[in-house]
Design a protein around this motif. Sequence first.
Motif, PDB file in Angstrom:
ATOM      1  N   SER A  16      34.348 -15.333   6.809  1.00  0.00           N
ATOM      2  CA  SER A  16      33.578 -16.503   7.232  1.00  0.00           C
ATOM      3  C   SER A  16      32.135 -16.420   6.750  1.00  0.00           C
ATOM      4  O   SER A  16      31.493 -17.438   6.520  1.00  0.00           O
ATOM      5  CB  SER A  16      33.625 -16.670   8.746  1.00  0.00           C
ATOM      6  OG  SER A  16      32.969 -15.612   9.392  1.00  0.00           O
ATOM      7  N   THR A  17      31.651 -15.237   6.567  1.00  0.00           N
ATOM      8  CA  THR A  17      30.281 -15.048   6.100  1.00  0.00           C
ATOM      9  C   THR A  17      30.109 -15.502   4.658  1.00  0.00           C
ATOM     10  O   THR A  17      29.069 -16.047   4.299  1.00  0.00           O
ATOM     11  CB  THR A  17      29.876 -13.567   6.235  1.00  0.00           C
ATOM     12  OG1 THR A  17      30.032 -13.183   7.599  1.00  0.00           O
ATOM     13  CG2 THR A  17      28.452 -13.330   5.810  1.00  0.00           C
ATOM     14  N   CYS A  19      32.232 -17.681   2.882  1.00  0.00           N
ATOM     15  CA  CYS A  19      32.837 -18.967   2.520  1.00  0.00           C
ATOM     16  C   CYS A  19      31.751 -20.015   2.250  1.00  0.00           C
ATOM     17  O   CYS A  19      31.040 -20.429   3.163  1.00  0.00           O
ATOM     18  CB  CYS A  19      33.764 -19.459   3.631  1.00  0.00           C
ATOM     19  SG  CYS A  19      34.557 -21.031   3.227  1.00  0.00           S
ATOM     20  N   GLN A  22      32.256 -23.326   4.251  1.00  0.00           N
ATOM     21  CA  GLN A  22      32.352 -23.177   5.707  1.00  0.00           C
ATOM     22  C   GLN A  22      33.718 -23.623   6.232  1.00  0.00           C
ATOM     23  O   GLN A  22      33.835 -24.269   7.263  1.00  0.00           O
ATOM     24  CB  GLN A  22      31.212 -23.912   6.400  1.00  0.00           C
ATOM     25  CG  GLN A  22      29.861 -23.366   6.002  1.00  0.00           C
ATOM     26  CD  GLN A  22      28.709 -24.115   6.631  1.00  0.00           C
ATOM     27  OE1 GLN A  22      28.838 -25.218   7.120  1.00  0.00           O
ATOM     28  NE2 GLN A  22      27.549 -23.494   6.597  1.00  0.00           N
ATOM     29  N   ASN A  23      34.767 -23.255   5.484  1.00  0.00           N
ATOM     30  CA  ASN A  23      36.133 -23.582   5.886  1.00  0.00           C
ATOM     31  C   ASN A  23      36.742 -22.523   6.807  1.00  0.00           C
ATOM     32  O   ASN A  23      37.883 -22.650   7.217  1.00  0.00           O
ATOM     33  CB  ASN A  23      37.024 -23.748   4.656  1.00  0.00           C
ATOM     34  CG  ASN A  23      36.783 -25.064   3.962  1.00  0.00           C
ATOM     35  OD1 ASN A  23      36.525 -26.074   4.600  1.00  0.00           O
ATOM     36  ND2 ASN A  23      36.832 -25.049   2.646  1.00  0.00           N
ATOM     37  N   VAL A  25      36.132 -20.848  10.330  1.00  0.00           N
ATOM     38  CA  VAL A  25      35.362 -21.055  11.552  1.00  0.00           C
ATOM     39  C   VAL A  25      35.589 -19.880  12.499  1.00  0.00           C
ATOM     40  O   VAL A  25      36.721 -19.499  12.769  1.00  0.00           O
ATOM     41  CB  VAL A  25      35.800 -22.372  12.242  1.00  0.00           C
ATOM     42  CG1 VAL A  25      35.003 -22.602  13.508  1.00  0.00           C
ATOM     43  CG2 VAL A  25      35.663 -23.546  11.277  1.00  0.00           C
TER      44      VAL A  25
END
Length: 139
Positions: A16-17, A19, A22-23, A25
Amino acid sequence: MIRVDAGKCLGCLSCSTVCPSQNIVRTETDRTRSIHWKRCKEECDLCVELCPAKALTLVAFDDSVPEPDVSFDLVACKICGSRYATEPMLQRIESTLPEKVQKDATGLAWIRVCPVCRRDIEAERATSQLVLGRSRKSV
């Protein structure tokens, strides 16, 4: 689209860091950490490449495949009780560190202590050593 091997995922949040869209979560409560991978049509593979557990793979986009979710209970610090990491993360660290560096001189397993308590303990020890060193010089 991302496929997740939940059995390999550490819950480390590296994916997540990185991506850019921001896909991925992440949500965290006092006791749990959850990661949700949205359907992604991009062919970016940063999350796949940077996953330390190699739990992610890039697969063809498919609307019929559900978006993956993984949840973890957070482990409590042995000192203060705050929850700070997932068990798979801690096991991974323990498996890579030599046995002799997993505990300090007092037998405290550092991996099972949250970063705040680790910092406080080390600051207290450093201060004690400094004060002891000064008192020896003045004698």
